[in-house]
Design a protein around this motif. Structure first.
Motif, PDB file in Angstrom:
ATOM      1  N   GLU A 113      39.587  48.795  38.450  1.00 34.91           N
ATOM      2  CA  GLU A 113      40.988  48.710  38.862  1.00 34.91           C
ATOM      3  C   GLU A 113      41.105  48.164  40.278  1.00 34.91           C
ATOM      4  OE1 GLU A 113      42.702  52.506  38.404  1.00 34.91           O
ATOM      5  OE2 GLU A 113      42.155  52.633  36.294  1.00 34.91           O
ATOM      6  N   LEU A 114      40.089  48.422  41.055  1.00 30.77           N
ATOM      7  CA  LEU A 114      40.117  47.999  42.447  1.00 30.77           C
ATOM      8  C   LEU A 114      40.325  46.499  42.551  1.00 30.77           C
ATOM      9  CD1 LEU A 114      39.330  48.962  45.435  1.00 30.77           C
ATOM     10  CD2 LEU A 114      37.119  48.013  44.890  1.00 30.77           C
ATOM     11  N   TRP A 115      39.723  45.747  41.627  1.00 26.41           N
ATOM     12  CA  TRP A 115      39.764  44.297  41.730  1.00 26.41           C
ATOM     13  C   TRP A 115      40.979  43.696  41.058  1.00 26.41           C
ATOM     14  CZ3 TRP A 115      37.084  42.758  45.527  1.00 26.41           C
ATOM     15  CH2 TRP A 115      35.959  43.471  45.896  1.00 26.41           C
ATOM     16  N   VAL A 116      41.939  44.503  40.804  1.00 24.62           N
ATOM     17  CA  VAL A 116      43.226  43.962  40.391  1.00 24.62           C
ATOM     18  C   VAL A 116      44.070  43.888  41.654  1.00 24.62           C
ATOM     19  CG1 VAL A 116      45.280  44.331  39.006  1.00 24.62           C
ATOM     20  CG2 VAL A 116      43.031  44.965  38.117  1.00 24.62           C
ATOM     21  N   SER A 117      44.438  42.669  41.994  1.00 27.25           N
ATOM     22  CA  SER A 117      45.104  42.489  43.275  1.00 27.25           C
ATOM     23  C   SER A 117      46.399  43.281  43.341  1.00 27.25           C
ATOM     24  CB  SER A 117      45.409  41.017  43.483  1.00 27.25           C
ATOM     25  OG  SER A 117      46.171  40.874  44.651  1.00 27.25           O
ATOM     26  N   SER A 118      46.561  43.985  44.444  1.00 27.06           N
ATOM     27  CA  SER A 118      47.777  44.757  44.619  1.00 27.06           C
ATOM     28  C   SER A 118      48.731  44.050  45.574  1.00 27.06           C
ATOM     29  CB  SER A 118      47.428  46.130  45.175  1.00 27.06           C
ATOM     30  OG  SER A 118      46.800  45.957  46.440  1.00 27.06           O
ATOM     31  N   ALA A 119      48.321  42.866  46.046  1.00 24.27           N
ATOM     32  CA  ALA A 119      49.150  42.173  47.023  1.00 24.27           C
ATOM     33  C   ALA A 119      50.472  41.766  46.393  1.00 24.27           C
ATOM     34  CB  ALA A 119      48.402  40.959  47.532  1.00 24.27           C
ATOM     35  N   TYR A 121      52.752  39.464  46.980  1.00 26.24           N
ATOM     36  CA  TYR A 121      53.030  38.066  46.640  1.00 26.24           C
ATOM     37  C   TYR A 121      52.261  37.638  45.397  1.00 26.24           C
ATOM     38  CZ  TYR A 121      53.101  33.058  46.553  1.00 26.24           C
ATOM     39  OH  TYR A 121      53.236  31.760  46.111  1.00 26.24           O
ATOM     40  N   VAL A 122      50.972  37.968  45.368  1.00 30.94           N
ATOM     41  CA  VAL A 122      50.138  37.528  44.240  1.00 30.94           C
ATOM     42  C   VAL A 122      50.651  38.126  42.934  1.00 30.94           C
ATOM     43  CG1 VAL A 122      47.801  37.532  43.282  1.00 30.94           C
ATOM     44  CG2 VAL A 122      48.134  37.224  45.722  1.00 30.94           C
ATOM     45  N   GLN A 124      53.724  39.137  42.234  1.00 31.24           N
ATOM     46  CA  GLN A 124      55.003  38.529  41.839  1.00 31.24           C
ATOM     47  C   GLN A 124      54.795  37.100  41.342  1.00 31.24           C
ATOM     48  OE1 GLN A 124      58.317  38.820  44.415  1.00 31.24           O
ATOM     49  NE2 GLN A 124      58.228  41.017  44.568  1.00 31.24           N
ATOM     50  N   ARG A 125      53.900  36.391  41.991  1.00 27.78           N
ATOM     51  CA  ARG A 125      53.632  35.011  41.580  1.00 27.78           C
ATOM     52  C   ARG A 125      53.099  34.979  40.146  1.00 27.78           C
ATOM     53  NH1 ARG A 125      48.336  32.679  43.921  1.00 27.78           N
ATOM     54  NH2 ARG A 125      47.596  34.010  42.229  1.00 27.78           N
ATOM     55  N   ASP A 126      52.108  35.831  39.882  1.00 26.56           N
ATOM     56  CA  ASP A 126      51.517  35.833  38.544  1.00 26.56           C
ATOM     57  C   ASP A 126      52.528  36.294  37.494  1.00 26.56           C
ATOM     58  OD1 ASP A 126      49.259  34.924  39.727  1.00 26.56           O
ATOM     59  OD2 ASP A 126      48.187  36.825  39.699  1.00 26.56           O
TER      60      ASP A 126
ATOM     61  N   LEU B 131      50.206  37.498  51.967  1.00 27.52           N
ATOM     62  CA  LEU B 131      50.170  38.446  50.862  1.00 27.52           C
ATOM     63  C   LEU B 131      51.316  39.439  50.901  1.00 27.52           C
ATOM     64  CD1 LEU B 131      46.355  39.016  50.821  1.00 27.52           C
ATOM     65  CD2 LEU B 131      47.717  37.786  49.167  1.00 27.52           C
ATOM     66  N   ILE B 185      56.289  30.683  43.658  1.00 25.91           N
ATOM     67  CA  ILE B 185      57.456  31.389  43.130  1.00 25.91           C
ATOM     68  C   ILE B 185      58.697  30.517  43.334  1.00 25.91           C
ATOM     69  CG2 ILE B 185      58.979  33.382  43.467  1.00 25.91           C
ATOM     70  CD1 ILE B 185      56.539  35.060  44.069  1.00 25.91           C
ATOM     71  N   GLN B 271      43.777  44.165  52.120  1.00 22.84           N
ATOM     72  CA  GLN B 271      45.165  43.751  51.837  1.00 22.84           C
ATOM     73  C   GLN B 271      45.282  43.193  50.429  1.00 22.84           C
ATOM     74  OE1 GLN B 271      47.306  41.288  54.805  1.00 22.84           O
ATOM     75  NE2 GLN B 271      45.303  41.252  55.784  1.00 22.84           N
ATOM     76  N   LEU B 272      44.196  42.554  50.020  1.00 22.66           N
ATOM     77  CA  LEU B 272      44.259  41.824  48.760  1.00 22.66           C
ATOM     78  C   LEU B 272      43.980  42.691  47.543  1.00 22.66           C
ATOM     79  CD1 LEU B 272      44.512  39.114  47.388  1.00 22.66           C
ATOM     80  CD2 LEU B 272      42.110  38.704  47.855  1.00 22.66           C
ATOM     81  N   ASN B 275      44.118  49.091  46.025  1.00 25.45           N
ATOM     82  CA  ASN B 275      45.395  49.676  45.624  1.00 25.45           C
ATOM     83  C   ASN B 275      45.839  50.820  46.526  1.00 25.45           C
ATOM     84  OD1 ASN B 275      46.290  48.148  43.438  1.00 25.45           O
ATOM     85  ND2 ASN B 275      44.692  49.044  42.167  1.00 25.45           N
TER      86      ASN B 275
END
Lengths: 172, 473
Positions: A113-119, A121-122, A124-126, B131, B185, B271-272, B275
């Motif tokens: 789960e860690l490698w699912v981006s929580s950023a 912008y990313v 919302q973009r996806d 981000l 976006i 940041q990236l 969670n």
């Protein structure tokens, strides 16, 4: 020893009776018992065999349907959850802190789960690419009051700490 | 009868599945009237002409409009039903009353449409905090577009062609302005707005007495949405992760980092991916330790092969070596994807599909080989975005073709052409998705103009077009 009677009538009866030849009975005992058994039994029912056949066919039909029908259509629904609604959950976790070792173990286990981006912008973009811009939250729902993440906060350091030149020992 | 039941049952079980496989075809029915080109040819235009523009930044007007819009009606409001209706079915009086409150907002939008530039001031923001970037103003454009759509729809329903063209001009200009924000976006918002306007053009050309809009549509930019800057700005997200170091003049690709500087890198990664939103980075650190241990030999070999001095590589923290390799992989895979963007879609598609496949494989590999998955999670689905923009161009090209048919009909006694090749009044555009002519055939006195799904794809909503055209005098 002789029981002969002197009554001529009786003697005649005796004579005629003794002349009688035993005749075989017209009723066949075995046949009679078979017929009796047969009569006692109910007429054979076709209900259960039919039901069983029906169920078998349905089972085969459903099995075939399951094999040949297309993948079920996935209906994806975007649910916007405000940060406030998430707060109590995290708060409850915070009230019963896990021992450090357990926490680390849990972290390691959830590394996927860690490698699912929580950023933001990313994400919302996806989301916009996958479901279109209608899937984006309306402009009013953007939480402009949420503090922006700073490097200092990520490092758990006091604010403006990184502005100190001593943190960068290399001279430029 | 009982014996047949199982058979019927099997059919009932299977038929819904079969129905799901073949969704109903979406056909746009268009009733046309012959119309010659207006004189002058560009009497109607869907983007403000240079002479009508003013010097200024449109963003200011969009922000003012944003102050005026107030709270948009809730999801149960009639507005959302109206937006689904064909223009001719709109409740005109009720709609007009609804729009009265937005009079000043429309004024601001019109002023914005005439501005010669639209600078959203996002470049530096992306560089530093990409981000965490919030785009409320871009998303508000969608709300403006809904209102413009209703206004244009009512004007079309009233037969006020010039007014409708004016409103559509504001909408198309807004879509282009959205495209001037360097984010993906924003580009997609631009596509959505332009699609709304193009649908209204379909309604407009059916209005009795509607002028021929062939040259007005032809005058629009092709491609309408330009992805060049949009895609380039995506790369800035990665550099934005390490912006504190960049601002200090440190290039993490070449300069060995100190342990403190490495903490900044880890925080940037936090940041990236993490969670925990920066509250603590234990999980991230554990994952990075694992990936560094596993991926270091491969990364080191890569840097040496690239010509980096062995001493420099040795002087670098292992995490930095692994990270440089991840950045190089990101650049390689990203370039493989975006290099196709300037090429027409129908030529670029196979190459983009291959690059997309490479990216998918990288996702799997990064997990297996312990690579830092920068590319896997930061490179967007460029192919889908490219198709979304090309689909808009396809719709505009189809509308041009329909207007070319009206031009032909005006010169041929109101008859439909038997084939598109018969049209000599104006060039008939090709389908930007396939690079071939649109399919055109006559069926029962109607013309059918269609465009198939891209090669190898099944029909689904949005990946094909079909117009059924009837001509009345």
């Amino acid at each position: 020893m002789s029981d002969s009677t002197t009554d001529p009538k009786l003697a005649a009866l005796e004579k005629s009776l003794s002349a009688l030849v035993p005749a075989p009975g017209r009723i066949d005992r075995d046949q009679l018992l078979f017929r009796a058994g047969q009569a006692s039994a109910r007429r054979p029912q076709r209900l259960w065999p039919c039901a069983m056949a029906l169920v078998s066919v349905i089972a085969v039909g459903l099995g075939l349907a399951l094999m040949i029908r297309p993948e079920p259509r996935v209906i994806e629904r975007v649910v916007f959850v405000s940060p406030e609604s998430q707060a109590p959950a995290s708060g409850s976790t915070g009230s019963t802190p896990l021992p450090n070792a357990t926490a680390v173990q849990n972290k390691t286990e959830s590394s996927r789960e860690l490698w699912v981006s929580s950023a933001g912008y990313v994400q919302q973009r996806d989301q916009a690419i996958r479901w279109g811009v209608d899937a984006l939250p309306p402009s009013g729902s953007i939480d402009s009051t949420a503090p922006a993440l700073s490097i200092e906060s990520l490092l758990g350091m006091p604010k403006e700490k990184l502005d100190q030149p001593s943190l960068f020992p290399l001279q430029f | 009868m009982i014996a047949r039941l199982p058979i019927w049952f099997c059919f009932w079980a299977v038929i819904p599945g079969v129905q799901e496989q073949a969704p109903p075809e979406e056909v746009v029915r268009v009733a046309l009237r012959p119309a010659a080109a207006p004189v002058p040819a560009l009497k109607y235009q869907f983007l403000p002409e240079y002479r009508n523009q003013v010097s200024g930044n449109a963003v200011i007007h969009y922000h003012r409009a944003g102050q005026m819009i107030g709270k948009m009606p809730g999801p149960e409001d009639k507005l959302w039903q109206w937006l689904e209706m064909p223009s001719k079915d709109l409740p005109r009086e009720e709609g007009r009353l609804f729009l009265q409150r937005y009079h000043n907002l429309f004024r601001e939008l019109e002023l914005a449409s005439r501005c010669d530039r639209c600078d959203w001031q996002f470049r530096e923001r992306i560089r530093t905090d990409a981000l965490g970037l919030l785009l409320p103003d871009i998303q508000q454009l969608r709300e403006f577009a809904h209102l413009l759509r209703l206004r244009a729809g009512l004007e079309i329903a009233d037969g006020r062609v010039a007014d409708a063209v004016r409103t559509l001009r504001i909408g198309f200009a807004m879509a282009k302005h959205a495209n001037q924000s360097p984010t993906m976006i924003a580009a997609l918002v631009g596509v959505a707005i332009a699609n709304q306007m193009a649908d209204l053009v379909t309604d407009l050309i059916q209005v009795p007495g509607a002028p021929n809009l062939y040259w007005a549509i032809t005058d629009l930019p092709q491609p309408f949405i330009d992805l060049r800057v949009t895609l380039q700005s995506e790369r800035m997200i990665v550099s934005g992760l390490f912006s504190p170091l960049a601002e200090a003049g440190i290039d993490i690709r070449t300069t060995p980092l100190s342990s403190q500087q490495l903490q900044v890198v880890i925080a940037g990664m936090g940041q990236l991916f993490d969670n925990t939103h920066g509250r603590e980075t234990t999980g991230l650190r554990l994952a990075l330790i694992g990936m560094t241990a596993k991926g270091y030999p491969e990364a080191k070999e890569f840097l040496l092969a690239q010509g980096m001095a062995a001493e420099t590589v040795e002087a670098m923290p292992r995490l930095q070596v692994v990270l440089i390799f991840a950045l190089a992989e990101y650049d390689r895979l990203f370039d493989e994807m975006i290099k196709w963007q300037p090429i027409p879609y129908w030529q670029a598609r196979p190459g983009m599909a291959k690059a997309d496949q490479g990216l998918r494989e990288e996702k799997i590999k990064s997990g297996e080989l312990g690579r830092i998955p920068l590319a896997a999670y930061l490179i967007p689905a460029v192919q889908k975005v490219f198709f979304a923009t090309t689909r808009l161009d396809r719709k505009l090209a189809a509308l041009r073709s329909i207007e070319a048919i009206r031009l032909y009909a005006a010169g041929h006694d109101g008859k439909l052409p038997a084939a598109l090749s018969e049209i000599t009044e104006a060039p008939v555009p090709m389908d930007p998705v396939t690079g071939k002519d649109f399919d055109y055939k006559m069926e029962d006195g109607k013309a059918v103009l269609s465009a198939p799904p891209p090669a190898g794809e099944q029909s689904r909503f949005g990946n094909y077009l079909k117009y059924e055209l009837t001509l009345t005098k």
